[in-house]
Write an enzyme that holds these catalytic residues in place. Structure first.
Site, mmCIF file in Angstrom:
data_model
loop_
_atom_site.group_PDB
_atom_site.id
_atom_site.type_symbol
_atom_site.label_atom_id
_atom_site.label_comp_id
_atom_site.label_asym_id
_atom_site.label_seq_id
_atom_site.Cartn_x
_atom_site.Cartn_y
_atom_site.Cartn_z
ATOM 1 N N CYS A 1 50.066 183.950 14.728
ATOM 2 C CA CYS A 1 50.645 185.289 14.934
ATOM 3 C C CYS A 1 51.247 185.391 16.327
ATOM 4 C CB CYS A 1 49.581 186.379 14.774
ATOM 5 S SG CYS A 1 48.836 186.460 13.147
ATOM 6 N N CYS B 1 44.787 185.712 16.153
ATOM 7 C CA CYS B 1 45.473 184.746 15.290
ATOM 8 C C CYS B 1 46.515 183.946 16.088
ATOM 9 C CB CYS B 1 46.120 185.526 14.143
ATOM 10 S SG CYS B 1 47.378 184.639 13.221
#
Length: 101
Positions: free
Chosen positions: A34, A31
Site C-alpha cells: 500500500c 501494508c
C-alpha cells in the site's frame, strides 16, 4: 486535484454520485505494498483532473471494506456512474492503474 479521504459518511456523495470516474484505493498504514502504491495514486490525482481519486483506510472503515468485499490490500477500484468498472488487487505501476480508468 487533492485525494479525498473516503468514509462511510461521504462515500455515496463522493464516489457513487460523482460526475466523473473515481479511482478508489483501499489501503492500511501497516501494508507495505500500500505504501508503494500510495504515491502513485497521489500523482494520478495531481496530474489527471478528469479522474476523482479517493482513499479508504480499511482499518478505520471496515464497513466499506466489507461492503465492497475487499479481502486483500491494496485494492484499487474504479467507479463510473456509481458502478464498479475495474478492480485490481496488489501493487500496480502508474500505467497499469491508469489503464483501469
Amino acid at each position: 486535484m487533492a485525494v479525498v479521504t473516503l468514509t462511510k459518511e461521504n462515500f455515496e456523495a463522493e464516489v457513487l454520485q460523482a460526475g466523473k470516474p473515481v479511482l478508489v484505493d483501499f489501503w492500511a498504514a501497516w501494508c507495505g505494498p500500500c505504501r508503494m502504491v500510495s504515491p502513485i495514486v497521489d500523482e494520478i490525482a495531481e496530474e489527471h483532473a478528469e479522474i476523482k481519486v479517493g482513499k479508504v483506510n480499511v482499518d478505520e472503515q471496515q464497513e466499506l471494506a466489507a461492503r465492497y468485499q475487499v479481502m486483500s490490500i491494496p485494492t484499487l477500484m474504479v467507479f463510473k456512474d456509481g458502478k464498479i468498472t475495474a478492480t485490481a488487487v496488489g501493487a500496480r505501476g502508474k500505467d497499469a492503474i491508469l489503464s483501469m480508468v
